[in-house]
Design a protein around this motif. Structure first.
Motif, PDB file in Angstrom:
ATOM      1  N   ALA A 257     -60.817 -23.418 -35.719  1.00  8.80           N
ATOM      2  CA  ALA A 257     -59.868 -23.694 -34.640  1.00  8.80           C
ATOM      3  C   ALA A 257     -60.046 -22.758 -33.455  1.00  8.80           C
ATOM      4  N   LEU A 258     -60.389 -21.495 -33.710  1.00  7.90           N
ATOM      5  CA  LEU A 258     -60.433 -20.514 -32.623  1.00  7.90           C
ATOM      6  C   LEU A 258     -61.635 -19.582 -32.722  1.00  7.90           C
ATOM      7  N   HIS A 259     -62.008 -19.202 -33.933  1.00  9.25           N
ATOM      8  CA  HIS A 259     -63.023 -18.163 -34.091  1.00  9.25           C
ATOM      9  C   HIS A 259     -64.449 -18.706 -34.036  1.00  9.25           C
ATOM     10  N   ALA A 260     -64.642 -19.960 -34.373  1.00  6.03           N
ATOM     11  CA  ALA A 260     -65.976 -20.553 -34.327  1.00  6.03           C
ATOM     12  C   ALA A 260     -66.132 -21.377 -33.049  1.00  6.03           C
ATOM     13  N   GLY A 261     -67.346 -21.638 -32.665  1.00  8.74           N
ATOM     14  CA  GLY A 261     -67.573 -22.452 -31.482  1.00  8.74           C
ATOM     15  C   GLY A 261     -67.207 -21.709 -30.214  1.00  8.74           C
ATOM     16  N   ALA A 262     -66.696 -22.449 -29.237  1.00 14.95           N
ATOM     17  CA  ALA A 262     -66.404 -21.858 -27.931  1.00 14.95           C
ATOM     18  C   ALA A 262     -64.949 -22.085 -27.528  1.00 14.95           C
ATOM     19  N   GLY A 263     -64.065 -22.180 -28.516  1.00 17.83           N
ATOM     20  CA  GLY A 263     -62.669 -22.443 -28.211  1.00 17.83           C
ATOM     21  C   GLY A 263     -61.946 -21.229 -27.656  1.00 17.83           C
ATOM     22  N   ARG A 264     -60.749 -21.488 -27.126  1.00  8.32           N
ATOM     23  CA  ARG A 264     -59.906 -20.425 -26.566  1.00  8.32           C
ATOM     24  C   ARG A 264     -58.459 -20.656 -27.000  1.00  8.32           C
ATOM     25  N   TRP A 265     -57.637 -19.627 -26.827  1.00  7.71           N
ATOM     26  CA  TRP A 265     -56.206 -19.713 -27.099  1.00  7.71           C
ATOM     27  C   TRP A 265     -55.465 -19.932 -25.793  1.00  7.71           C
ATOM     28  N   ALA A 266     -54.494 -20.829 -25.808  1.00  6.03           N
ATOM     29  CA  ALA A 266     -53.625 -21.043 -24.650  1.00  6.03           C
ATOM     30  C   ALA A 266     -52.181 -20.910 -25.082  1.00  6.03           C
ATOM     31  N   GLY A 267     -51.436 -20.001 -24.460  1.00  6.56           N
ATOM     32  CA  GLY A 267     -50.003 -19.976 -24.643  1.00  6.56           C
ATOM     33  C   GLY A 267     -49.373 -21.196 -23.990  1.00  6.56           C
ATOM     34  N   ALA A 268     -48.073 -21.381 -24.219  1.00  6.87           N
ATOM     35  CA  ALA A 268     -47.409 -22.591 -23.713  1.00  6.87           C
ATOM     36  C   ALA A 268     -47.493 -22.689 -22.190  1.00  6.87           C
ATOM     37  N   ALA A 269     -47.107 -21.624 -21.484  1.00  6.18           N
ATOM     38  CA  ALA A 269     -47.199 -21.641 -20.020  1.00  6.18           C
ATOM     39  C   ALA A 269     -48.648 -21.712 -19.566  1.00  6.18           C
ATOM     40  N   ASP A 270     -49.543 -21.054 -20.323  1.00 10.47           N
ATOM     41  CA  ASP A 270     -50.960 -21.021 -19.954  1.00 10.47           C
ATOM     42  C   ASP A 270     -51.559 -22.429 -19.974  1.00 10.47           C
ATOM     43  N   LEU A 271     -51.171 -23.221 -20.984  1.00 14.91           N
ATOM     44  CA  LEU A 271     -51.683 -24.594 -21.057  1.00 14.91           C
ATOM     45  C   LEU A 271     -51.225 -25.411 -19.855  1.00 14.91           C
ATOM     46  N   VAL A 272     -49.963 -25.253 -19.476  1.00 13.78           N
ATOM     47  CA  VAL A 272     -49.465 -25.976 -18.304  1.00 13.78           C
ATOM     48  C   VAL A 272     -50.237 -25.547 -17.055  1.00 13.78           C
ATOM     49  N   GLY A 273     -50.456 -24.240 -16.918  1.00 17.19           N
ATOM     50  CA  GLY A 273     -51.236 -23.760 -15.778  1.00 17.19           C
ATOM     51  C   GLY A 273     -52.637 -24.324 -15.761  1.00 17.19           C
ATOM     52  N   LEU A 274     -53.257 -24.422 -16.941  1.00 14.19           N
ATOM     53  CA  LEU A 274     -54.595 -25.000 -17.043  1.00 14.19           C
ATOM     54  C   LEU A 274     -54.592 -26.456 -16.608  1.00 14.19           C
ATOM     55  N   LEU A 275     -53.593 -27.207 -17.041  1.00 16.12           N
ATOM     56  CA  LEU A 275     -53.504 -28.615 -16.662  1.00 16.12           C
ATOM     57  C   LEU A 275     -53.328 -28.788 -15.157  1.00 16.12           C
ATOM     58  N   LEU A 276     -52.573 -27.898 -14.537  1.00 20.81           N
ATOM     59  CA  LEU A 276     -52.309 -28.002 -13.101  1.00 20.81           C
ATOM     60  C   LEU A 276     -53.492 -27.556 -12.250  1.00 20.81           C
ATOM     61  N   THR A 277     -54.175 -26.465 -12.683  1.00 21.51           N
ATOM     62  CA  THR A 277     -55.149 -25.806 -11.803  1.00 21.51           C
ATOM     63  C   THR A 277     -56.579 -25.804 -12.331  1.00 21.51           C
ATOM     64  N   GLY A 278     -56.749 -26.055 -13.634  1.00 20.50           N
ATOM     65  CA  GLY A 278     -58.075 -25.934 -14.219  1.00 20.50           C
ATOM     66  C   GLY A 278     -58.448 -24.534 -14.624  1.00 20.50           C
ATOM     67  N   ARG A 279     -57.556 -23.559 -14.457  1.00 19.39           N
ATOM     68  CA  ARG A 279     -57.827 -22.173 -14.835  1.00 19.39           C
ATOM     69  C   ARG A 279     -56.887 -21.758 -15.960  1.00 19.39           C
ATOM     70  N   LEU A 280     -57.423 -21.046 -16.960  1.00 17.09           N
ATOM     71  CA  LEU A 280     -56.620 -20.551 -18.066  1.00 17.09           C
ATOM     72  C   LEU A 280     -56.298 -19.080 -17.839  1.00 17.09           C
ATOM     73  N   ALA A 281     -55.030 -18.775 -17.653  1.00 20.03           N
ATOM     74  CA  ALA A 281     -54.587 -17.391 -17.468  1.00 20.03           C
ATOM     75  C   ALA A 281     -53.127 -17.304 -17.872  1.00 20.03           C
ATOM     76  N   THR A 282     -52.674 -16.071 -18.069  1.00 20.77           N
ATOM     77  CA  THR A 282     -51.284 -15.818 -18.429  1.00 20.77           C
ATOM     78  C   THR A 282     -50.768 -14.681 -17.571  1.00 20.77           C
ATOM     79  N   ASP A 283     -49.531 -14.281 -17.793  1.00 17.17           N
ATOM     80  CA  ASP A 283     -49.008 -13.123 -17.066  1.00 17.17           C
ATOM     81  C   ASP A 283     -48.661 -12.036 -18.071  1.00 17.17           C
ATOM     82  N   HIS A 284     -48.350 -10.833 -17.562  1.00 14.84           N
ATOM     83  CA  HIS A 284     -48.179  -9.682 -18.450  1.00 14.84           C
ATOM     84  C   HIS A 284     -46.972  -9.825 -19.368  1.00 14.84           C
ATOM     85  N   THR A 285     -45.914 -10.536 -18.953  1.00  9.71           N
ATOM     86  CA  THR A 285     -44.748 -10.653 -19.830  1.00  9.71           C
ATOM     87  C   THR A 285     -45.037 -11.535 -21.037  1.00  9.71           C
TER      88      THR A 285
END
Length: 487
Positions: free
Chosen positions: A137-165
Motif C-alpha cells: 500500500a505504501l512501502h512498495a512501488g512508488a506510492g505516497r501518503w495523503a492526509g485528508a486535507a492533503d488529498l483535497v489539495g492534490l485534487l484541486l492543484t495537482g500538488r501533494l503537500a500539508t501544513d505544519h499543524t
C-alpha cells in the motif's frame, strides 16, 4: 464584496462555505457525509458548485482554504489514486505498533521531539502497521501518503503537500520553535517505519500557498482555474484562530463529533507532565505561538450515541428546550461521558460511559441534563489541567465554537456555569470551514489580517464560582480517576 472559499473535511461530514471576508459572514454552505477518498473529487466538486451558485452573481473567490481532521489519510498509487478507504484517527488498528515504536524510540523522547504521544491514532503507528500488514500500500512501488486535507489539495492543484499543524499530528514531524518550524518531515522518524521523504507530503511554511486550481471538475463547477489554494490546517487550530483565539492567555473549546480545548501559551511547558496528562504540545496555525491541545472523542458523538441508545424517538429540539428550562438544577447526578475511553486528563483507554449519583433513573429530560453536565465538567477539567501544566491560569477567557455549541443553548448554559472565566460563543455553525476561507484570504494578501468570526457573550453566573460547581467538579474527577487503567 471580497469572498473566499473554505473546505473542512470532518470525521462525519465534509463542508464547503463561501465567506464574505470583510464582514466576515458565511454567504452559502453545502455539506455531505465525508466520502471515500476515491469519491472525494466528485462529491467535493458538487459541493463547490452548490455554494458558488447560491449567492447569484458576485465576485469569484480570491482563494481557497482547506482544513481537515488530523491523523487521517490514505495511501496513494504511483499515479496518485487513493488505495482503499480512509485510515482514520479513530481506527484503533495500530495499538501494538504504537507500543513497539514507543519502546524502540523512547516514549518520552518521541513526545519531546514531536509533541504527540505514541498512540494508535498517530499516522507514524499506522505506517508501521501498513509495513507489516499491507506492505504494497505504501512501502512498495512508488506510492505516497495523503492526509485528508492533503488529498483535497492534490485534487484541486495537482500538488501533494500539508501544513505544519497537520504534519505535527503524525508523530513524524518535529515541533521546532515558534517562528522557526521544520521545513519537512523528519527523515530519522520516517526511517523508523521504513519510509523516506518522497513517501509523504511536502510541508508548507506558515502562510505558504499550495498552488492554484487546475483544469478539471472544479472549474467545471464554477471555481476558476488559477484560483490560489492553501492548506489551512488541522480543524481544531483553524477554528481556534477563526474564533479570534490568537494570543497567549486565550483559550478555545471546539466542539463537533469530538471536542478539543486549545490554550495559547507564552512558552512551552515541560513535556513530560503534558504527555502524562494525555495532551499535546502544538503550534498555532501562524506558527507564532506554542499551545496546549486537549482532545476528547466524547462530545457531539456522545450526545448522538446517547440519543440513539436512550431516546431514539425523542424530538431533540423539544428535549433540549426542556433541559435548558431546568436552569441551575443540581449537578448531581452527572454522566462520565466516555464512549471510547478517555484521552485526557488521566488517560484511560478503558474508561466507560456511566452515570454517577442518584441511583434511580429519571425522565429523559433529567438524564440529558446529566449527560450535558458531564460533558461540561470534562471540558472544565481539561481547561484546568492546561492551566496547571502551563504553570499559570491557562485562560483569561474561553471561546466556544462548533455546530453543537451553536445549536444547543442548554449545553452552552452548562458550559458557562462550570467555566471559571468569561465564555463567548461563535455562533457560526461552520467555523472551521469559515476559518479556512479567512486564512486563505489573508495568505494571498487580500487582507492584512483577517477579522475573527463574530462572537457573543454566553450568560453565566455572576460573581465567584459557586460551591456546587466546585463540589461537582471534585466528584467528577474522583469518579473519573477511580481505578484508572493505563493507556
Amino acid at each position: 464584496m471580497l469572498t473566499a472559499l473554505g473546505i473542512d473535511v470532518g470525521t462525519t461530514n465534509t463542508k464547503v462555505v463561501l465567506v464574505d471576508v470583510l464582514t466576515p459572514s458565511v454567504l452559502a454552505v453545502a455539506s455531505a457525509p465525508t466520502p471515500a477518498p476515491s469519491d472525494m473529487a466528485g462529491v467535493l466538486a458538487g459541493l463547490v458548485g452548490r455554494v458558488l451558485r447560491a449567492p447569484g452573481e458576485g465576485p469569484a473567490p480570491v482563494a481557497v482554504g482547506i482544513a481537515s481532521m488530523a491523523e487521517t489519510g490514505v495511501p496513494l498509487t504511483a499515479d496518485d489514486r487513493p488505495r482503499g478507504d480512509w485510515l482514520r484517527w479513530d481506527g484503533h488498528r495500530a495499538g501494538a505498533e504504537a507500543a513497539a515504536l514507543a519502546a524502540r524510540i523512547g516514549r518520552e523522547e518521541l513526545f519531546a521531539a514531536t509533541g504527540v504521544r505514541a498512540s494508535a491514532k498517530i499516522p507514524l503507528a499506522t505506517w508501521e502497521w501498513l509495513r507489516t500488514h499491507e506492505p504494497d500500500a505504501l512501502h512498495a512501488g512508488a506510492g505516497r501518503w495523503a492526509g485528508a486535507a492533503d488529498l483535497v489539495g492534490l485534487l484541486l492543484t495537482g500538488r501533494l503537500a500539508t501544513d505544519h499543524t497537520l504534519a505535527g499530528r503524525t508523530g513524524a514531524y518535529r515541533l521546532g520553535r515558534p517562528g522557526a518550524l521544520p521545513a519537512a518531515f523528519d527523515p530519522d522518524l520516517l526511517a523508523e517505519v521504513g519510509l523516506v521523504l518522497s513517501r509523504v507530503p511536502d510541508v508548507l511554511a506558515p502562510g505558504e500557498l499550495l498552488g492554484t486550481v487546475v483544469d478539471g471538475p472544479f472549474p467545471a463547477a464554477g471555481l476558476p482555474a488559477g484560483t490560489p489554494v492553501t492548506i489551512a490546517g488541522h480543524d481544531h487550530p483553524v477554528g481556534t484562530w477563526a474564533a479570534g483565539v490568537r494570543e497567549p492567555g486565550q483559550s478555545a473549546d471546539s466542539v463537533g463529533t469530538a471536542e478539543a480545548v486549545c490554550s495559547v501559551l507564552v512558552a512551552d511547558p515541560e513535556p513530560g507532565p503534558v504527555a502524562a496528562a494525555g495532551m499535546s504540545l502544538v503550534r498555532t496555525v501562524t506558527g507564532a505561538h506554542p499551545a496546549l491541545l486537549a482532545g476528547s472523542s466524547s462530545a457531539g458523538g456522545a450526545v448522538a450515541w446517547w440519543l440513539t441508545a436512550h431516546a431514539p424517538d425523542a424530538d431533540v429540539d423539544a428535549l433540549m428546550a426542556e433541559v435548558e428550562a431546568l436552569g441551575d438544577a443540581p449537578l448531581d447526578p452527572f454522566v462520565l461521558p466516555y464512549v471510547h475511553g478517555r484521552q485526557t486528563p488521566a488517560p484511560d483507554a478503558a474508561a466507560t460511559f456511566r452515570r454517577v449519583g442518584e441511583a434511580a433513573e429519571r425522565p429523559p429530560r433529567d438524564e440529558a441534563f446529566a449527560l450535558l453536565a458531564g460533558l461540561s465538567l470534562q471540558a472544565r477539567w481539561m481547561l484546568d489541567e492546561q492551566g496547571r501544566l502551563a504553570g499559570t491560569a491557562a485562560a483569561t477567557s474561553l471561546t466556544v465554537l462548533g455546530g453543537p455549541m451553536a445549536a444547543n443553548p442548554a449545553w452552552r448554559r452548562l458550559k458557562a456555569r462550570v467555566t471559571p472565566v468569561p465564555v463567548r460563543l461563535v455562533a457560526e455553525a461552520e467555523p472551521v470551514a469559515a476559518g479556512a476561507a479567512l486564512l486563505a484570504a489573508q495568505r494571498v494578501g487580500a487582507v492584512d489580517e483577517a477579522p475573527a468570526l463574530p462572537s457573543v457573550d454566553v450568560p453565566g453566573p455572576s460573581g465567584p464560582e459557586g460551591r456546587d460547581v466546585a463540589a461537582a467538579l471534585a466528584r467528577f474527577v474522583e469518579a473519573a480517576t477511580a481505578g484508572v487503567h493505563a493507556s
